[in-house]
Design an enzyme around this catalytic site. Structure first.
Site, PDB file in Angstrom:
ATOM      1  N   LYS B  67       0.476  -1.277  -0.035  1.00  0.00           N
ATOM      2  CA  LYS B  67       0.148  -0.335  -0.148  1.00  0.00           C
ATOM      3  C   LYS B  67       0.741   0.720   0.077  1.00  0.00           C
ATOM      4  CE  LYS B  67      -3.788   1.796   2.429  1.00  0.00           C
ATOM      5  NZ  LYS B  67      -4.755   1.719   3.895  1.00  0.00           N
ATOM      6  N   SER B 142      -9.244   1.968   2.768  1.00  0.00           N
ATOM      7  CA  SER B 142      -8.527   3.118   2.629  1.00  0.00           C
ATOM      8  C   SER B 142      -7.775   1.873   1.236  1.00  0.00           C
ATOM      9  CB  SER B 142      -7.807   3.226   3.137  1.00  0.00           C
ATOM     10  OG  SER B 142      -6.989   3.391   3.886  1.00  0.00           O
ATOM     11  N   SER B 166     -10.244   0.151   7.346  1.00  0.00           N
ATOM     12  CA  SER B 166      -8.570   0.103   5.559  1.00  0.00           C
ATOM     13  C   SER B 166      -8.442  -1.377   5.318  1.00  0.00           C
ATOM     14  CB  SER B 166      -7.952   1.136   6.070  1.00  0.00           C
ATOM     15  OG  SER B 166      -8.642   2.673   5.701  1.00  0.00           O
TER      16      SER B 166
END
Lengths: 467, 463
Positions: B67, B142, B166
């Site tokens: 990420k 996210s 997330s």
């Protein structure tokens, strides 16, 4: 009307590394931005890890100031934007500091005063801005350097007291090995607040920030006191403001008014866990505490009869005090040795190391105190040893310093000098006492400094009296 | 193919690393134009060449997606923000460094809501990621890029970050596995902070076994993170058993409101039956503080974020918009560099910490957080695991939740356990309206093995 002063002192600790990262903390003279890492640069994702040594030095300070160390303290974030603050917040103790309360006794013109303290806490330093003609440059070497903040109660009644406190605090910090406490290099910084009270009513406070010398502290506070008196005399209102101090112009500079005060939005730093200080850790720190300067001065007074004035000068530099202790324990007259250390040895002490080892100086002073060599000869020996680096014993061996002590020898010397200086003899007879000093000097020179000056004077005086 | 299958294939010499990497890049070529899971990618030829000396290590030079709020040295770390568009970290996150020392390579950096603030990956400054199951729908967020990359077969496994859900919510919406570990089990060093007391790094993978493997490689104490737990590294695959016998499972009534709709409610009912068939004891429980989690979370997370994001000021490594004074420069940089959701949270967080409001908002939120944790502690006195949906709905359409509060509600089932710092996993639990619907298991602190084993049992039974 009474002046009421409180101080906030920032002390830069002499740890090897910074408060929350492994960067070197001694930034003095380092090229800009060379002592930095992701943590003190506040790079995305970097996290602080508390330096144990900084905590221990802060604990020493807290213990020496009789402050109450809290079993748990909390680092918080103090939020504000400034280019020298890379994270946008400073990590500092705030609502739950390292230690609360405390007191410190200091001397003003030989008279002891005690100030109460509010708290002792740890925080990280910010970087520095270097202003250039078309802007400013940022140097982050100082970022994250550990500071201890000491906050006093408003217990000072004059600028002079505030200054005296700071000077004694400097001595204490040096003896604790906690800081160089050098104001000129920013290792000891002072903010002050001042108000006037009348009939028990406290007036509005003024704050003065960034006082960087003992003189600035005293002068700025005196200026603030004068300003307050002046405003009151003219019946004007005093507003709560913050001043800076212009050292060149010797005047207060308005920095901000109360309306411009920051809201720092403190909250506990979630990157750090509460700092727990258990009784064992605290005891270990206590056990490692050096002798405090006040205790030392009292010991010297008790054991050697050393006056407070001499003690104070010896204590300014811990190395000098240690040196004196070393000399004092191996000479017949430790009180007399203080004079040697202060007036003779100190002038040669320019570097880190003493100019001659304490044991060597003790040997030399011992010879003088037992009457084996004269003071004058000893001074010459010390000078040679200090400047050449030779051991005292070697310098002594290279010179004939055996004192002329025999009554016969001294009398012969005196008679020769009297015969050679009839004018001086006549002057003495006419009541000019200084003539004796001249004659003693001539005799000493003739003896190559090896004569016992005291005995020689007696003999000369006796011969002159006989006419 | 799962990471576990690929490792077995490599070990048996039925596969080569070149073939695996080539296959992944074929998927990338096919999917990325629509999915847009990656913000940056490594060069596959370099990965093949550099992977050779890593053969003997657990991950044998295989690529793992990261990420883009986790620092890796060889690619940018943008956090999905204009503010960090050109930022390259000079150091590497502990989790990435540990993956590397286990023989992994960084495949690329995956898309996210700006600074991990969001539940749809729509708030990325570099365009949204699309759900591989239906490109008209969001992948969740996210960590939407990481979940979509795994779901699309572009990545074998990925690291995500879970602050309020997330990792779990996008895993649920993309039909993959996402694990949020106990707070402090995986080092946060190098994870760009959003809300420090809530942030965790967790694996997103194609199956429970893969998630356990990745967790094993990144978990364990790190002296660079003061909030890291004193737990040694551990192999979470070693005792992984699809076994629910004697396990007490609680289903909080607050997690199965009627509003879920008949299809989702039927799925939850099916999970209960499966659990009982596997020998678990399923009981109804209640977590009465659930409704307070959302306001509590937004106050705490936003307050911490407001401070954490103060460092992006234009002075050093970020975007800089010039101004005539330094204050103007900072203000303009932040006005241009941050997107609307980030600004909204900074404003909220700044307000919550302001003089005179601190106790009413931030202080109160902290006290409620303690009550929420206590709620879970009470529940775990009676049950071993908590079962429920990961998110109230499957993947929603782009722009469907323009009202921020509607978006925040996507996290109602993941926020409470995040506030309590508990481990939780989302696995595919079936479909609702033809779209993946996530099953969430929550365990007590450091019960990762229990959570993973139960998840494996559900995974096998539901497939």
């Amino acid at each position: 009307m009474e002046t009421v002063i409180g101080l906030e002192i920032h002390v830069q600790l002499t740890t090897r590394t910074k408060l929350f990262c492994a960067c070197r903390a001694d930034y003095f003279a380092a090229p800009p931005n060379t002592l930095t890492c992701p943590v003190c640069l506040g790079l995305p994702g970097a996290l602080p890890v508390l330096n144990r040594c900084a905590v221990e030095l802060a604990l020493r300070i807290a213990l020496a100031l009789d402050a109450e160390v809290q079993p748990q303290s909390l680092f918080e974030r103090k939020n504000y934007f400034y280019p020298d603050l890379p994270k946008g917040y400073q990590i500092t103790h705030h609502a739950h500091p390292l230690a609360l309360g405390g007191r410190f006794t200091f001397a003003v013109d030989g008279e002891l005063h005690t100030v109460r303290l509010r708290q002792v806490h740890l925080e990280e330093d910010a970087g520095k801005l270097v202003h250039i003609p078309d802007g400013a440059l940022v140097d982050l070497n100082r970022c994250g350097v550990p500071l201890v903040e000491i906050v006093t109660e408003p217990d000072f009644r004059s600028p002079k007291e505030a200054r005296a406190f700071l000077m004694d605090l400097r001595t204490l910090l040096r003896h604790l090995g906690a800081s160089t406490a050098d104001m000129e290099k920013g290792a000891l910084r002072c903010d002050a607040n001042l108000s006037l009270t009348e009939n028990g009513r406290t007036g509005t406070r003024s704050e003065i920030k960034n006082l960087n010398s003992f003189r600035a502290v005293e002068r700025a506070l005196a200026a603030a006191a004068a300003l307050h008196r002046d405003l009151l005399a003219r019946g004007e209102e005093i507003h709560q403001v913050t001043f800076g101090w212009d050292d060149q112009e010797e005047r207060l500079v308005l920095q901000r008014t109360k309306e411009e005060a920051h809201d720092y939005r403190y909250f506990p730093d979630p990157d750090l866990v509460p700092l727990a200080i258990g009784p064992e850790w605290l005891e270990a720190v206590r056990a490692g505490m050096p002798e405090l300067p006040r205790a030392r001065a009292e010991r010297w007074a008790r054991a050697y009869g050393l006056p407070a004035r001499d003690a104070e000068v010896l204590l300014v530099e811990p190395a000098l005090a240690d040196y004196y202790d070393e000399v004092a324990k191996s000479v017949p007259d430790p009180h007399d040795a203080a004079g040697w250390v202060l007036s003779e040895l100190r002038q040669f002490w320019t570097g880190e190391e003493p100019p001659v080892p304490a044991r060597d100086l003790a040997l030399l002073i011992g010879r003088v105190q037992t009457g084996e060599i004269s003071r004058a000869s000893a001074k010459a020996v010390l000078e040679e040893a200090a400047t050449s680096g030779k051991p005292i014993a070697e310098v002594l061996a290279g010179r004939d310093l055996s004192q002329i002590k025999g009554e016969q020898d001294l009398r012969r010397l005196a008679e020769e000098v009297l015969a050679a200086h009839p004018q001086a003899v006549a002057d003495f007879g006419a009541g000019k006492v200084q003539a004796l000093g001249f004659l003693v000097g001539q005799a000493m020179r003739k003896a190559g400094g090896r004569a016992d000056a005291k005995k020689l004077t007696e003999i000369l005086r006796a011969l002159l009296a006989q006419g | 193919m799962t990471l576990t299958e690929v490792r077995a294939g490599l070990a048996a010499h039925e596969l080569t690393r070149e073939e695996v990497i080539a296959a992944l890049w074929e998927r990338i070529a096919a999917c990325e134009p629509t999915v847009h899971a990656f913000l940056s990618l490594a060069d596959p030829d370099r990965l093949i060449a550099d992977g050779e000396p890593l053969s003997g290590l657990p991950l044998s030079g295989l690529p793992i997606a990261i990420k883009d709020n986790i620092c890796a040295r060889d690619l940018p770390t943008t956090c999905g923000s204009r503010m960090l568009q050109r930022f390259r970290s000079p150091y590497e996150a502990t989790a990435v460094a540990r993956l590397r020392s286990a023989g992994a390579q960084v495949q690329g950096k995956t898309n996210l809501d700006e600074f991990a603030m969001g539940s749809s990956t729509e708030h990325s400054a570099f365009g949204p990621t699309r759900n591989p199951h239906d490109p008209s729908r969001v992948p969740g967020g996210s960590s939407g890029g990481s979940a979509a990359a795994v779901a699309a077969g572009e990545a074998l496994a990925a690291l995500g970050s879970d602050t309020g859900g997330s990792v779990r919510q996008p895993a649920a919406l993309c039909g993959v596995v996402g694990l949020r570990p106990t707070y402090g089990l995986v080092s946060r060093y190098g994870l760009v902070a959003f809300a420090s007391s809530l942030d965790t790094i967790g694996p997103i993978a194609g199956c429970v076994r893969d998630a356990a493997l990745v967790l094993s490689l990144v978990a364990g104490h790190d002296p660079l993170d003061s909030t890291s737990l004193p737990v040694p590294p551990h192999d979470y695959t070693a005792d992984l058993r699809p076994d629910l016998r004697g396990v007490r499972i609680g289903v909080p009534k607050e997690y199965v409101p009627r509003e879920l709709g008949p299809e989702a409610l039927a799925l939850v009912e099916r999970w209960r039956e499966v659990a009982e068939e596997l020998g678990a004891k399923v009981m109804d429980i209640t977590l009465p503080t659930t409704e307070y989690a959302l306001p509590t979370y937004y106050l705490i997370a936003s307050a911490e974020a407001a401070a954490n994001l103060a460092r992006y000021d234009g002075v050093r490594y970020t975007l800089r918009e010039e101004g005539d004074r330094v204050g103007a420069m900072i203000a303009r940089t932040r006005a241009v560099g941050f997107g609307p959701e980030v600004k909204r949270r900074i404003a909220l967080g700044t307000f919550a910490l302001s003089a005179g409001y601190y106790d009413q908002y931030y202080g109160k939120a902290q006290r409620v957080r303690t009550l929420i944790a206590r709620d879970f502690a009470g529940a775990f006195a009676e049950v071993d695991l908590i079962l429920g949906p990961t998110s109230p709905t499957p993947a929603f359409r782009f722009g469907e939740k323009e009202d921020p509060i509607a978006m925040y509600l996507a996290d109602v089932f993941t926020l409470p356990s995040a506030l309590a710092g508990l481990p939780a996993i989302s696995i595919p639990g079936g479909t609702v309206g033809g779209l993946p619907f996530g099953l969430q298991l929550i365990g007590p602190r450091l019960s990762e093995e229990r959570v993973l084993s139960a998840a494996l049992a559900f995974e096998e039974a539901l497939n």
